[in-house]
Design an enzyme around this catalytic site. Structure first.
Site, short mmCIF file in Angstrom:
data_model
loop_
_atom_site.label_atom_id
_atom_site.label_comp_id
_atom_site.label_asym_id
_atom_site.label_seq_id
_atom_site.Cartn_x
_atom_site.Cartn_y
_atom_site.Cartn_z
N ASP A 297 0.85 -1.18 0.00
CA ASP A 297 0.00 0.00 0.00
C ASP A 297 0.89 1.23 0.00
OD1 ASP A 297 -3.08 0.65 0.37
OD2 ASP A 297 -1.93 2.20 1.43
N ASP B 287 4.02 2.72 -3.90
CA ASP B 287 3.05 3.04 -4.94
C ASP B 287 2.97 1.83 -5.85
OD1 ASP B 287 1.81 3.95 -7.33
OD2 ASP B 287 2.43 6.00 -6.90
N ASP C 231 -6.94 -4.68 -6.51
CA ASP C 231 -8.21 -4.07 -6.08
C ASP C 231 -8.02 -2.57 -6.24
OD1 ASP C 231 -10.86 -4.22 -4.96
OD2 ASP C 231 -10.00 -3.40 -3.11
N CYS D 251 -14.87 -1.30 -6.44
CA CYS D 251 -16.16 -1.17 -5.76
C CYS D 251 -16.98 -0.08 -6.45
CB CYS D 251 -15.99 -0.90 -4.28
SG CYS D 251 -15.04 0.60 -3.87
#
Length: 448
Positions: A283, A310, A328, A381
């Site tokens: 992350d 990154d 994701d 999402c």
């Protein structure tokens, strides 16, 4: 007096969200963590803030009939919105009580003239209940936007993509409160075993109809329970629980989770791998790297190596090849509007275009780290085709060594397989399909 305190605190939150363009969930968290509110008042503040933001366009359309042409201060407009939300959508609060409290707040924060205006507007609404049914002029998309309180530009995009009936169902679902769900930690016990234990304290706990690892948790703040602290479950939406199984991991594999925080899908992968193998969880934010590590430790997982990077720079880290990669990707978030209602008001078409460009660059970069014969899952999402189908279709068109995996359906749970067609190599979960978050999942295979 308790309701008065809750209303005024809710008004403070609404003002800060609008003044500082901040997130309502973070502003609420800050207020609730102070511990000054009793549980019923905390629940009312939460409902008032989310509900008022969720229904903002509808409330403003009604207000326009009574304040047209008048200059209204931001806090006064939010007070009127807050009060109209109670009058229209909260049956347990008497309308006249909502009016009275609004007038008292107006007196304390303003002057008699503001209090009189607030009183007059709200009482006029009560005298003209048909105002809620007066649809605006315009086409079906404009009327639907006002009825279901979504930005008109977004409704038009969805009508073009999904049709009017499906768009109405999406918007209506977005306006319902999210249902709480948790994912069992299968390294410690089965779902049935956890259900049996939970029902001693939460008799309404039930198995998720969508995910075999999910439990519907009606007990409120799941993360505040001993079951969470002791690592028996992770708080996760049911749609999100479909992502890790789509990667078809096996014990002993080497896996990359390229945008991992806070680690819900990462830990799910580790559980499916029976805590055997290696997962590199990356992350960009250092504090989120710590969050991944904390979640893994709480669940008793030892195969996750969290790193700070990154995702665009991961190929330069010398990490080698992976059997499986999960991307994701950051997205517009239009699948989780019910959880973040202010999100729909803060995004623009330009934001969608910009994030789709980033998503494609991320996919190009991390895909090169996949071993021949390996699988990559791209998920978001959101329900925007520009960020979903368009990204993966373009990618396989420009990278012939990859193909959409048409066997994706076999790794979906029965309920998802029956409702969604994964034969194209991807599935789009809409919010009303399973009363869960909107989610997109695509599986790519690198040719051997």
């Amino acid at each position: 007096m308790a309701y008065k305190g809750a209303r005024e605190i809710a008004l403070d939150v609404l003002n800060r969200v609008e003044q500082h363009k901040s997130y309502s969930n973070l502003e609420l968290k800050h207020v609730l963590e102070r511990g000054e509110l009793r549980a019923p008042d905390a629940g009312l503040v939460t409902e008032l803030v989310y509900g008022t933001i969720q229904r903002r366009l509808t409330l403003d359309e009604v207000l326009a009939h009574f304040v047209r042409g008048k200059k209204v201060q931001l806090w006064v407009r939010n007070l009127l919105r807050l009060s109209l939300y109670q009058i229209r959508y909260l049956d347990r609060i008497p309308a006249r009580a909502a009016v009275h409290e609004a007038v008292e707040i107006a007196k304390r924060r303003g002057h008699q003239g503001i209090a009189s205006m607030v009183n007059g507007v709200l009482r006029n609404v009560l005298r003209q209940p048909d105002v809620w049914e007066r649809l605006p002029e315009g086409d079906a998309a404009r009327r639907l936007a006002v009825e279901e309180s979504h930005p008109e530009w977004l409704v038009r995009r969805w009508v073009e993509t999904y049709g009017e009936a499906e768009t109405r169902a999406i918007c209506a679902s977005n306006n319902r409160p999210p249902r709480a769900s948790v994912r069992v930690n299968t390294l410690k016990l089965t779902r049935d075993e956890l259900l049996e234990r939970l029902r001693e304290e939460y008799p309404d706990a039930a198995p998720s109809p969508l995910s075999p690892h999910g439990i519907l948790f009606p007990g409120g703040h799941a993360a505040g329970t001993r079951w969470f602290r002791e690592g028996y479950f992770t708080v996760q939406d049911e749609s999100s629980m479909l992502v890790a199984p789509a990667l078809a991991v096996q014990p002993g594999m080497r896996v990359l989770d390229a945008c991992a925080a806070p680690g819900g899908k990462t830990t799910h992968l580790a559980e499916l791998m029976q805590n055997r193998g290696e997962i590199v969880a990356s992350d960009v934010h250092p504090h989120k790297r710590e969050l991944i590590a904390e979640n893994a430790d709480r669940l008793g997982i030892t195969i996750i190596t969290p790193i700070t990077s990154d995702a665009l720079e991961l190929p330069d880290k010398g990490l080698g090849a992976f059997d499986r990669i999960l991307l994701d990707a950051p997205c517009s978030g239009f699948g989780v509007i019910r959880r973040k209602p202010d999100l729909k008001w803060n995004k623009t078409p330009a934001d969608v275009e910009a994030i789709a460009d980033l998503q494609y660059r991320l996919l190009e970069r991390v895909a090169g780290m996949l071993a021949p014969g390996g699988l990559l899952v791209y998920s978001t999402c959101t329900i925007e085709p520009e960020e979903n189908q368009s990204v993966v279709r373009r990618f396989v068109a420009e990278h012939p060594e990859f193909a959409l995996d048409e066997t994706l359906a076999q790794d979906l749970p029965t309920a998802a397989r029956e409702r969604l067609d994964g034969r194209a190599g991807y599935v789009q979960v809409l919010p009303h399909h399973f009363d869960s978050d909107g989610f997109f999942i695509a599986r790519l295979k690198r040719k051997g």
